[in-house]
Motif scaffolding. Sequence first.
Motif, PDB file in Angstrom:
ATOM      1  N   LYS A   1       1.213  -1.141  -0.164  1.00 39.70           N
ATOM      2  CA  LYS A   1      -0.477  -0.256   0.268  1.00 39.70           C
ATOM      3  C   LYS A   1       1.196   1.537  -0.503  1.00 39.70           C
ATOM      4  CE  LYS A   1      -3.535   2.423   0.645  1.00 39.70           C
ATOM      5  NZ  LYS A   1      -4.638   2.624  -0.409  1.00 39.70           N
ATOM      6  N   ASN A   2       1.784   1.152   1.251  1.00 34.80           N
ATOM      7  CA  ASN A   2       2.410   2.431   0.978  1.00 34.80           C
ATOM      8  C   ASN A   2       4.280   2.161   0.524  1.00 34.80           C
ATOM      9  OD1 ASN A   2       0.602   3.564   1.476  1.00 34.80           O
ATOM     10  ND2 ASN A   2       0.138   3.022   3.941  1.00 34.80           N
ATOM     11  N   GLY A   3       4.380   0.963  -0.467  1.00 34.74           N
ATOM     12  CA  GLY A   3       5.854   0.665  -0.610  1.00 34.74           C
ATOM     13  C   GLY A   3       6.559   0.436   0.121  1.00 34.74           C
ATOM     14  N   ASN A   4       7.622   0.742   0.868  1.00 40.94           N
ATOM     15  CA  ASN A   4       8.299   0.656   2.172  1.00 40.94           C
ATOM     16  C   ASN A   4       7.835   0.838   3.315  1.00 40.94           C
ATOM     17  OD1 ASN A   4      10.518  -0.344   0.253  1.00 40.94           O
ATOM     18  ND2 ASN A   4      11.517   1.233  -0.066  1.00 40.94           N
ATOM     19  N   ASP A   5       7.059   1.689   3.274  1.00 41.46           N
ATOM     20  CA  ASP A   5       6.070   2.155   4.435  1.00 41.46           C
ATOM     21  C   ASP A   5       5.009   1.408   4.856  1.00 41.46           C
ATOM     22  OD1 ASP A   5       8.620   3.849   4.847  1.00 41.46           O
ATOM     23  OD2 ASP A   5       7.282   5.720   3.522  1.00 41.46           O
ATOM     24  N   SER A   6       5.222  -0.055   4.195  1.00 40.49           N
ATOM     25  CA  SER A   6       4.324  -0.686   4.631  1.00 40.49           C
ATOM     26  C   SER A   6       3.952  -1.936   5.358  1.00 40.49           C
ATOM     27  CB  SER A   6       3.367  -1.270   3.419  1.00 40.49           C
ATOM     28  OG  SER A   6       3.027  -0.465   1.886  1.00 40.49           O
ATOM     29  N   LEU A   7       5.652  -1.479   5.830  1.00 42.61           N
ATOM     30  CA  LEU A   7       6.228  -2.709   6.796  1.00 42.61           C
ATOM     31  C   LEU A   7       6.115  -1.985   7.962  1.00 42.61           C
ATOM     32  CD1 LEU A   7       5.786  -6.163   7.796  1.00 42.61           C
ATOM     33  CD2 LEU A   7       8.694  -5.493   6.275  1.00 42.61           C
ATOM     34  N   ARG A   8       5.579  -2.198   9.056  1.00 47.47           N
ATOM     35  CA  ARG A   8       5.862  -1.623  10.497  1.00 47.47           C
ATOM     36  C   ARG A   8       6.211  -2.618  11.788  1.00 47.47           C
ATOM     37  NH1 ARG A   8       2.389   1.995   8.206  1.00 47.47           N
ATOM     38  NH2 ARG A   8       0.122   0.585   9.479  1.00 47.47           N
ATOM     39  N   THR A   9       7.027  -2.201  12.879  1.00 50.69           N
ATOM     40  CA  THR A   9       7.538  -3.435  13.269  1.00 50.69           C
ATOM     41  C   THR A   9       7.290  -2.430  14.307  1.00 50.69           C
ATOM     42  OG1 THR A   9       9.492  -2.856  12.923  1.00 50.69           O
ATOM     43  CG2 THR A   9       8.905  -4.800  12.128  1.00 50.69           C
ATOM     44  N   ASP A  10       6.400  -3.371  16.004  1.00 51.72           N
ATOM     45  CA  ASP A  10       7.282  -2.603  17.403  1.00 51.72           C
ATOM     46  C   ASP A  10       8.507  -3.082  17.926  1.00 51.72           C
ATOM     47  OD1 ASP A  10       4.201  -1.718  17.275  1.00 51.72           O
ATOM     48  OD2 ASP A  10       3.729  -3.702  17.792  1.00 51.72           O
ATOM     49  N   GLU A  11       8.432  -2.644  19.000  1.00 55.95           N
ATOM     50  CA  GLU A  11       9.877  -2.682  19.105  1.00 55.95           C
ATOM     51  C   GLU A  11       9.987  -4.381  19.634  1.00 55.95           C
ATOM     52  OE1 GLU A  11      13.174  -1.745  23.143  1.00 55.95           O
ATOM     53  OE2 GLU A  11      11.463  -0.933  22.757  1.00 55.95           O
ATOM     54  N   ILE A  12      11.058  -5.408  18.915  1.00 58.35           N
ATOM     55  CA  ILE A  12      10.957  -6.375  19.489  1.00 58.35           C
ATOM     56  C   ILE A  12      12.798  -7.299  19.734  1.00 58.35           C
ATOM     57  CG2 ILE A  12      10.991  -8.780  17.657  1.00 58.35           C
ATOM     58  CD1 ILE A  12       8.832  -7.693  16.029  1.00 58.35           C
ATOM     59  N   VAL A  13      12.000  -7.478  20.550  1.00 60.77           N
ATOM     60  CA  VAL A  13      13.445  -8.268  21.440  1.00 60.77           C
ATOM     61  C   VAL A  13      12.977  -9.721  21.275  1.00 60.77           C
ATOM     62  CG1 VAL A  13      15.236  -8.212  23.431  1.00 60.77           C
ATOM     63  CG2 VAL A  13      13.949  -6.185  23.026  1.00 60.77           C
ATOM     64  N   LEU A  14      14.310 -10.392  20.950  1.00 62.06           N
ATOM     65  CA  LEU A  14      14.441 -11.922  20.934  1.00 62.06           C
ATOM     66  C   LEU A  14      15.196 -12.290  22.219  1.00 62.06           C
ATOM     67  CD1 LEU A  14      14.051 -12.403  16.973  1.00 62.06           C
ATOM     68  CD2 LEU A  14      12.763 -12.800  18.970  1.00 62.06           C
ATOM     69  N   SER A  15      15.489 -13.160  22.577  1.00 64.05           N
ATOM     70  CA  SER A  15      16.776 -14.009  23.285  1.00 64.05           C
ATOM     71  C   SER A  15      17.578 -14.524  22.700  1.00 64.05           C
ATOM     72  CB  SER A  15      16.071 -15.306  23.704  1.00 64.05           C
ATOM     73  OG  SER A  15      15.166 -16.414  23.217  1.00 64.05           O
ATOM     74  N   GLN A  16      17.694 -15.222  21.252  1.00 70.22           N
ATOM     75  CA  GLN A  16      18.923 -15.274  20.753  1.00 70.22           C
ATOM     76  C   GLN A  16      19.434 -15.011  19.243  1.00 70.22           C
ATOM     77  OE1 GLN A  16      19.222 -19.886  20.271  1.00 70.22           O
ATOM     78  NE2 GLN A  16      18.622 -20.233  21.994  1.00 70.22           N
ATOM     79  N   PHE A  17      18.801 -14.250  19.180  1.00 72.04           N
ATOM     80  CA  PHE A  17      18.480 -13.001  17.286  1.00 72.04           C
ATOM     81  C   PHE A  17      18.547 -11.855  18.371  1.00 72.04           C
ATOM     82  CE2 PHE A  17      17.421 -17.810  16.215  1.00 72.04           C
ATOM     83  CZ  PHE A  17      18.050 -18.190  15.408  1.00 72.04           C
ATOM     84  N   PHE A  18      19.128 -11.297  17.107  1.00 67.45           N
ATOM     85  CA  PHE A  18      19.072  -9.817  17.210  1.00 67.45           C
ATOM     86  C   PHE A  18      18.824  -9.324  15.931  1.00 67.45           C
ATOM     87  CE2 PHE A  18      20.863  -5.832  14.947  1.00 67.45           C
ATOM     88  CZ  PHE A  18      20.336  -5.306  16.288  1.00 67.45           C
ATOM     89  N   ILE A  19      17.567  -8.380  15.219  1.00 68.94           N
ATOM     90  CA  ILE A  19      17.146  -8.758  13.787  1.00 68.94           C
ATOM     91  C   ILE A  19      17.946  -7.287  13.709  1.00 68.94           C
ATOM     92  CG2 ILE A  19      14.614  -8.241  12.877  1.00 68.94           C
ATOM     93  CD1 ILE A  19      13.461  -8.833  15.273  1.00 68.94           C
ATOM     94  N   GLU A  20      18.897  -7.304  12.436  1.00 62.83           N
ATOM     95  CA  GLU A  20      18.904  -6.285  11.666  1.00 62.83           C
ATOM     96  C   GLU A  20      18.470  -5.739  10.440  1.00 62.83           C
ATOM     97  OE1 GLU A  20      22.359  -8.301   9.668  1.00 62.83           O
ATOM     98  OE2 GLU A  20      23.800  -8.162  11.918  1.00 62.83           O
ATOM     99  N   GLU A  21      17.783  -6.072   9.905  1.00 68.48           N
ATOM    100  CA  GLU A  21      16.619  -6.127   8.762  1.00 68.48           C
ATOM    101  C   GLU A  21      14.817  -6.547   8.964  1.00 68.48           C
ATOM    102  OE1 GLU A  21      17.542  -4.467   4.192  1.00 68.48           O
ATOM    103  OE2 GLU A  21      18.730  -5.720   5.075  1.00 68.48           O
ATOM    104  N   PHE A  22      14.304  -5.435   8.525  1.00 65.62           N
ATOM    105  CA  PHE A  22      13.395  -5.257   8.177  1.00 65.62           C
ATOM    106  C   PHE A  22      12.433  -5.474   6.854  1.00 65.62           C
ATOM    107  CE2 PHE A  22      11.230  -8.011  12.312  1.00 65.62           C
ATOM    108  CZ  PHE A  22      10.295  -8.582  11.594  1.00 65.62           C
ATOM    109  N   HIS A  23      12.130  -5.515   5.890  1.00 58.62           N
ATOM    110  CA  HIS A  23      12.128  -4.581   4.771  1.00 58.62           C
ATOM    111  C   HIS A  23      11.172  -5.930   3.305  1.00 58.62           C
ATOM    112  CE1 HIS A  23      15.402  -7.921   2.759  1.00 58.62           C
ATOM    113  NE2 HIS A  23      14.634  -7.559   2.041  1.00 58.62           N
ATOM    114  N   PRO A  24       9.863  -5.121   3.085  1.00 55.76           N
ATOM    115  CA  PRO A  24       9.629  -5.236   1.754  1.00 55.76           C
ATOM    116  C   PRO A  24       9.441  -5.984   0.807  1.00 55.76           C
ATOM    117  CG  PRO A  24       8.676  -3.817   1.789  1.00 55.76           C
ATOM    118  CD  PRO A  24       9.949  -3.667   2.976  1.00 55.76           C
ATOM    119  N   SER A  25       9.169  -6.777  -0.146  1.00 54.58           N
ATOM    120  CA  SER A  25       9.418  -6.607  -1.191  1.00 54.58           C
ATOM    121  C   SER A  25       8.609  -7.869  -2.245  1.00 54.58           C
ATOM    122  CB  SER A  25      10.906  -8.014  -1.296  1.00 54.58           C
ATOM    123  OG  SER A  25      10.413  -8.967  -0.936  1.00 54.58           O
TER     124      SER A  25
END
Length: 473
Positions: A223-247
């Motif tokens: 709907k809004n290009g790359n701004d169509s994907l939004r995330t809350d503050e996500i904290v994982l125990s074993q991983f660090f989220i480097e990037e979120f992007h739609p395609s």
Amino acid sequence: MRITPLGLRLLCLIWLWPAALLSDNQFHSRRKNKDTYMGENARHKHGGRIDFKMKKSDSTKSLLIKSEQLLRIEDHDFAMRPGFGGSAIPVGIDVQVESIDSISEVNMDFTMTLYLRHYWQDDRLAFPSSNNKSRTFDARLVKKIWVPDVFFVHSKRSFIHDTTMENIMLRVYPDGNILYSVRITVTALCSMDFSSFPLDTQNCSLELESYAYNENDLMLYWKNGNDSLRTDEIVLSQFFIEEFHPSYGLAFYSSTGWYNRLYINFILRRHIFFFMLQTYFPTMLMVMLSWVSFWIDRRAVPARVSLGITTVLTMSTIITGVSASMPQVSYVKAVDIYLWASFLFVFLSVIEYAAVNYFTTVEEMKKLKRGKLPVSYDATQAMAYDGCFHDNEMDLSPFPELPTTPSTEQAAPPQNSSTEPPPTEGTRLWRKRSVRHNINFIMSNSYMIDSYSRIIFPVAYLLFNIIYWSLYS
């Protein structure tokens, strides 16, 4: 004659008029009490304040016309998509990721909770409105109209949250534009590569696609290009989220054609500190502990053997624990290389003592055969401690000198029988030692194996760590 009935009628009216006034007053009193009661309830709900102007202008709360009648649901066939027979209907998508609940290496999947929102236009649901306000509905109306049949590709399990009601929202605008939002938890496949585990980075994606409508009937787009994907503050125990992007992409099926496909891509980098504490540090300590046997006397067989067996069993336990928490893959992982290389160092330390003990026994047996022990020497008593003979337990008496006879003098070869001239003063004689001679030298001096191992093992393990961490870090 006419006067008499007319008079009777007047008398009846005069008699019934007070009763009518009394009933009318009671009706007005009841209505007033009802309005007062409703007004008090409204004040409690809105904190003691009622905005009568807003209440009067909010047509979305009006119940004068049923929603089905306002949207003319019974007048259309909503089994067909909007604009059937024409061009593809565009359906915009935007996603808000609420959380990533779990990531499983064993099952190679992840679980994600998200808000999935659809945007499209259906002229069949347009309705007249003087103030251009939308109407909001829940899941009960969704079942009566057409909605996009978006599904998650490679999903294993998914469900719509239904506490306390189904988490579905439908908002219809007067011009026929529609917002359809749903809260979903989905478990989807993620093809992970563990060749660098636990120093790995994983690329996972959640894929959305229409199940029944190909690109000729339905066009999915962000709907809004790359701004169509939004995330809350996500904290994982074993991983660090480097990037979120739609395609965006296309998927082809041989029987039905091309379909629009949307991708939610995210890159996960694993935290190494947990595995340093649970795997790498204990492994290093076990390898270093195996080196302690090099400083223990080679005659202390129980001490060195028990130390070697303990370190070997501990390494086996660490390897088994790591393998149990990983999928059964057909390739070698980075942690496997480190664990098995460390296991090899521990195993070689046990083999080293086996060699030292064997060479010591062979050396002392040779001395026994050469007659360097007295006749009264008790071999059983000498081997009772650790299974081998020892130099300090032997009486190494010198061999008696052989008498010189004329035959021995004749048999002795001349010292300078060769034609080569004797070496002059200052000339150094070099003797090339063979491999067999070096082995015999080590066998006759087995204590030197421990001396060399104290240096070779730590240096080799340090070199291995430098190469390992430089390759995988």
